[in-house]
Design a protein around this motif. Structure first.
Motif, PDB file in Angstrom:
ATOM      1  N   GLY A  31      -9.652   5.656   9.848  1.00 56.09           N
ATOM      2  CA  GLY A  31      -9.142   5.287  11.159  1.00 56.09           C
ATOM      3  C   GLY A  31      -7.855   6.038  11.461  1.00 56.09           C
ATOM      4  O   GLY A  31      -7.450   6.934  10.722  1.00 56.09           O
ATOM      5  N   SER A  38      -3.794  -1.001  11.888  1.00 54.07           N
ATOM      6  CA  SER A  38      -5.017  -0.687  12.631  1.00 54.07           C
ATOM      7  C   SER A  38      -5.974   0.252  11.899  1.00 54.07           C
ATOM      8  O   SER A  38      -6.778   0.926  12.534  1.00 54.07           O
ATOM      9  CB  SER A  38      -4.676  -0.087  14.009  1.00 54.07           C
ATOM     10  OG  SER A  38      -3.779  -0.906  14.705  1.00 54.07           O
ATOM     11  N   VAL A  39      -5.895   0.328  10.570  1.00 54.94           N
ATOM     12  CA  VAL A  39      -6.827   1.151   9.790  1.00 54.94           C
ATOM     13  C   VAL A  39      -7.475   0.286   8.714  1.00 54.94           C
ATOM     14  O   VAL A  39      -6.980  -0.796   8.390  1.00 54.94           O
ATOM     15  CB  VAL A  39      -6.138   2.374   9.128  1.00 54.94           C
ATOM     16  CG1 VAL A  39      -5.589   3.318  10.176  1.00 54.94           C
ATOM     17  CG2 VAL A  39      -5.057   1.952   8.150  1.00 54.94           C
ATOM     18  N   ASP A  40      -8.575   0.786   8.178  1.00 57.59           N
ATOM     19  CA  ASP A  40      -9.273   0.094   7.097  1.00 57.59           C
ATOM     20  C   ASP A  40      -9.053   0.834   5.791  1.00 57.59           C
ATOM     21  O   ASP A  40      -9.269   2.053   5.731  1.00 57.59           O
ATOM     22  CB  ASP A  40     -10.776   0.021   7.386  1.00 57.59           C
ATOM     23  CG  ASP A  40     -11.087  -0.907   8.552  1.00 57.59           C
ATOM     24  OD1 ASP A  40     -10.607  -2.054   8.533  1.00 57.59           O
ATOM     25  OD2 ASP A  40     -11.794  -0.475   9.475  1.00 57.59           O
ATOM     26  N   TYR A  55      -7.701   5.585   3.419  1.00 59.15           N
ATOM     27  CA  TYR A  55      -7.941   4.771   4.606  1.00 59.15           C
ATOM     28  C   TYR A  55      -8.851   5.499   5.586  1.00 59.15           C
ATOM     29  O   TYR A  55      -8.991   6.713   5.536  1.00 59.15           O
ATOM     30  CB  TYR A  55      -6.626   4.383   5.286  1.00 59.15           C
ATOM     31  CG  TYR A  55      -5.877   5.518   5.944  1.00 59.15           C
ATOM     32  CD1 TYR A  55      -6.055   5.794   7.301  1.00 59.15           C
ATOM     33  CD2 TYR A  55      -4.976   6.302   5.236  1.00 59.15           C
ATOM     34  CE1 TYR A  55      -5.366   6.833   7.914  1.00 59.15           C
ATOM     35  CE2 TYR A  55      -4.280   7.330   5.838  1.00 59.15           C
ATOM     36  CZ  TYR A  55      -4.480   7.595   7.179  1.00 59.15           C
ATOM     37  OH  TYR A  55      -3.802   8.620   7.784  1.00 59.15           O
ATOM     38  N   GLN A 109      -6.279  -5.295   2.210  1.00 57.82           N
ATOM     39  CA  GLN A 109      -7.130  -4.768   3.277  1.00 57.82           C
ATOM     40  C   GLN A 109      -6.876  -5.511   4.592  1.00 57.82           C
ATOM     41  O   GLN A 109      -6.749  -4.899   5.654  1.00 57.82           O
ATOM     42  CB  GLN A 109      -8.603  -4.855   2.890  1.00 57.82           C
ATOM     43  CG  GLN A 109      -8.955  -3.855   1.799  1.00 57.82           C
ATOM     44  CD  GLN A 109     -10.332  -4.093   1.227  1.00 57.82           C
ATOM     45  OE1 GLN A 109     -10.690  -5.209   0.871  1.00 57.82           O
ATOM     46  NE2 GLN A 109     -11.102  -3.030   1.131  1.00 57.82           N
ATOM     47  N   ARG A 110      -6.763  -6.831   4.544  1.00 61.24           N
ATOM     48  CA  ARG A 110      -6.515  -7.633   5.744  1.00 61.24           C
ATOM     49  C   ARG A 110      -5.153  -7.294   6.352  1.00 61.24           C
ATOM     50  O   ARG A 110      -5.038  -7.053   7.555  1.00 61.24           O
ATOM     51  CB  ARG A 110      -6.581  -9.130   5.405  1.00 61.24           C
ATOM     52  CG  ARG A 110      -6.219 -10.036   6.588  1.00 61.24           C
ATOM     53  CD  ARG A 110      -6.174 -11.502   6.202  1.00 61.24           C
ATOM     54  NE  ARG A 110      -5.369 -11.783   5.020  1.00 61.24           N
ATOM     55  CZ  ARG A 110      -4.035 -11.803   4.986  1.00 61.24           C
ATOM     56  NH1 ARG A 110      -3.331 -11.551   6.073  1.00 61.24           N
ATOM     57  NH2 ARG A 110      -3.388 -12.070   3.859  1.00 61.24           N
ATOM     58  N   GLU A 111      -4.122  -7.280   5.510  1.00 56.69           N
ATOM     59  CA  GLU A 111      -2.767  -6.998   6.000  1.00 56.69           C
ATOM     60  C   GLU A 111      -2.666  -5.609   6.638  1.00 56.69           C
ATOM     61  O   GLU A 111      -2.066  -5.449   7.703  1.00 56.69           O
ATOM     62  CB  GLU A 111      -1.743  -7.123   4.864  1.00 56.69           C
ATOM     63  CG  GLU A 111      -1.477  -8.535   4.422  1.00 56.69           C
ATOM     64  CD  GLU A 111      -0.576  -9.318   5.375  1.00 56.69           C
ATOM     65  OE1 GLU A 111      -0.005  -8.725   6.318  1.00 56.69           O
ATOM     66  OE2 GLU A 111      -0.450 -10.533   5.170  1.00 56.69           O
ATOM     67  N   ILE A 112      -3.250  -4.609   6.002  1.00 57.66           N
ATOM     68  CA  ILE A 112      -3.171  -3.241   6.519  1.00 57.66           C
ATOM     69  C   ILE A 112      -3.947  -3.129   7.827  1.00 57.66           C
ATOM     70  O   ILE A 112      -3.489  -2.486   8.785  1.00 57.66           O
ATOM     71  CB  ILE A 112      -3.654  -2.223   5.463  1.00 57.66           C
ATOM     72  CG1 ILE A 112      -2.729  -2.248   4.234  1.00 57.66           C
ATOM     73  CG2 ILE A 112      -3.775  -0.822   6.062  1.00 57.66           C
ATOM     74  CD1 ILE A 112      -1.247  -2.024   4.522  1.00 57.66           C
ATOM     75  N   ARG A 113      -5.090  -3.764   7.920  1.00 66.71           N
ATOM     76  CA  ARG A 113      -5.872  -3.762   9.162  1.00 66.71           C
ATOM     77  C   ARG A 113      -5.055  -4.413  10.287  1.00 66.71           C
ATOM     78  O   ARG A 113      -4.985  -3.898  11.400  1.00 66.71           O
ATOM     79  CB  ARG A 113      -7.191  -4.503   8.969  1.00 66.71           C
ATOM     80  CG  ARG A 113      -8.143  -4.371  10.144  1.00 66.71           C
ATOM     81  CD  ARG A 113      -9.491  -5.043   9.887  1.00 66.71           C
ATOM     82  NE  ARG A 113     -10.063  -4.715   8.573  1.00 66.71           N
ATOM     83  CZ  ARG A 113     -10.156  -5.584   7.555  1.00 66.71           C
ATOM     84  NH1 ARG A 113      -9.745  -6.825   7.671  1.00 66.71           N
ATOM     85  NH2 ARG A 113     -10.681  -5.202   6.410  1.00 66.71           N
ATOM     86  N   GLU A 114      -4.405  -5.558   9.985  1.00 60.08           N
ATOM     87  CA  GLU A 114      -3.620  -6.273  10.998  1.00 60.08           C
ATOM     88  C   GLU A 114      -2.393  -5.483  11.448  1.00 60.08           C
ATOM     89  O   GLU A 114      -2.066  -5.481  12.634  1.00 60.08           O
ATOM     90  CB  GLU A 114      -3.149  -7.627  10.446  1.00 60.08           C
ATOM     91  CG  GLU A 114      -4.241  -8.649  10.278  1.00 60.08           C
ATOM     92  CD  GLU A 114      -3.763  -9.915   9.557  1.00 60.08           C
ATOM     93  OE1 GLU A 114      -2.551 -10.012   9.218  1.00 60.08           O
ATOM     94  OE2 GLU A 114      -4.596 -10.793   9.317  1.00 60.08           O
ATOM     95  N   TRP A 119       0.850  -1.190   0.000  1.00 61.93           N
ATOM     96  CA  TRP A 119       0.000   0.000   0.000  1.00 61.93           C
ATOM     97  C   TRP A 119       0.881   1.233   0.000  1.00 61.93           C
ATOM     98  O   TRP A 119       1.692   1.424   0.902  1.00 61.93           O
ATOM     99  CB  TRP A 119      -0.893  -0.015   1.231  1.00 61.93           C
ATOM    100  CG  TRP A 119      -1.742   1.198   1.409  1.00 61.93           C
ATOM    101  CD1 TRP A 119      -2.483   1.837   0.457  1.00 61.93           C
ATOM    102  CD2 TRP A 119      -1.949   1.913   2.626  1.00 61.93           C
ATOM    103  NE1 TRP A 119      -3.143   2.911   1.011  1.00 61.93           N
ATOM    104  CE2 TRP A 119      -2.831   2.978   2.349  1.00 61.93           C
ATOM    105  CE3 TRP A 119      -1.471   1.759   3.924  1.00 61.93           C
ATOM    106  CZ2 TRP A 119      -3.250   3.885   3.319  1.00 61.93           C
ATOM    107  CZ3 TRP A 119      -1.890   2.654   4.887  1.00 61.93           C
ATOM    108  CH2 TRP A 119      -2.771   3.706   4.589  1.00 61.93           C
TER     109      TRP A 119
END
Length: 132
Positions: free
Chosen positions: A92, A54-56, A90, A46-51, A9
């Motif tokens: 959050g 901590s943002v979507d 993003y 999306q999964r990796e960035i959230r993990e 990203w």
């Protein structure tokens, strides 16, 4: 020859690129990671960035920036990494999570703190006028 297939990203603000450093490591990386079985690029990113951050990522904002290949950092000669990069908005507050110890906004002058494939991306972003 082995190729590691990764997603990244590209979050550029004020001519600096968001990068992350994992716990116990010295090198910064552009955030992202690998797909799990059956995942699309967007779902995996999306999964990796959230993990990790901590943002979507905003799904409809994701757009392909480019694909870059170089020697994989810390791997035997001949092992390459193929980094498929996306821009996207993003929601959050950015915060290091999971294995991430530190987040940093890096300028082109900081490129030596990153991996070989990231050097290509930093140069590409600078040539486009996005990094200083």
């Amino acid at each position: 020859m082995q190729t590691i297939d990764k997603l990244a990203w590209l979050c550029v603000q004020d001519h600096r690129l968001l990068c992350a450093r994992s716990r116990g490591k010295e090198t910064f990386y552009i955030p992202g990671g690998k797909r799990e079985a059956g995942e699309t690029d967007h779902a995996a990113l999306q999964r990796e960035i959230r993990e990790e951050l901590s943002v979507d990522l905003v799904p409809n904002s994701l757009s392909l920036a480019g694909v870059f290949e170089a020697q994989a950092h810390g791997r035997p000669a001949g092992t390459t990494v193929r980094m498929t990069c996306y821009y996207g908005d993003y929601a959050g507050t950015l915060k290091a999570a999971s294995e991430i110890e530190e987040l940093a906004w890096l300028s082109h002058a900081d490129w030596a703190k990153t991996s070989e494939v990231d050097h290509l991306i930093f140069n590409w972003l600078q040539a486009r006028g996005e990094l200083r």
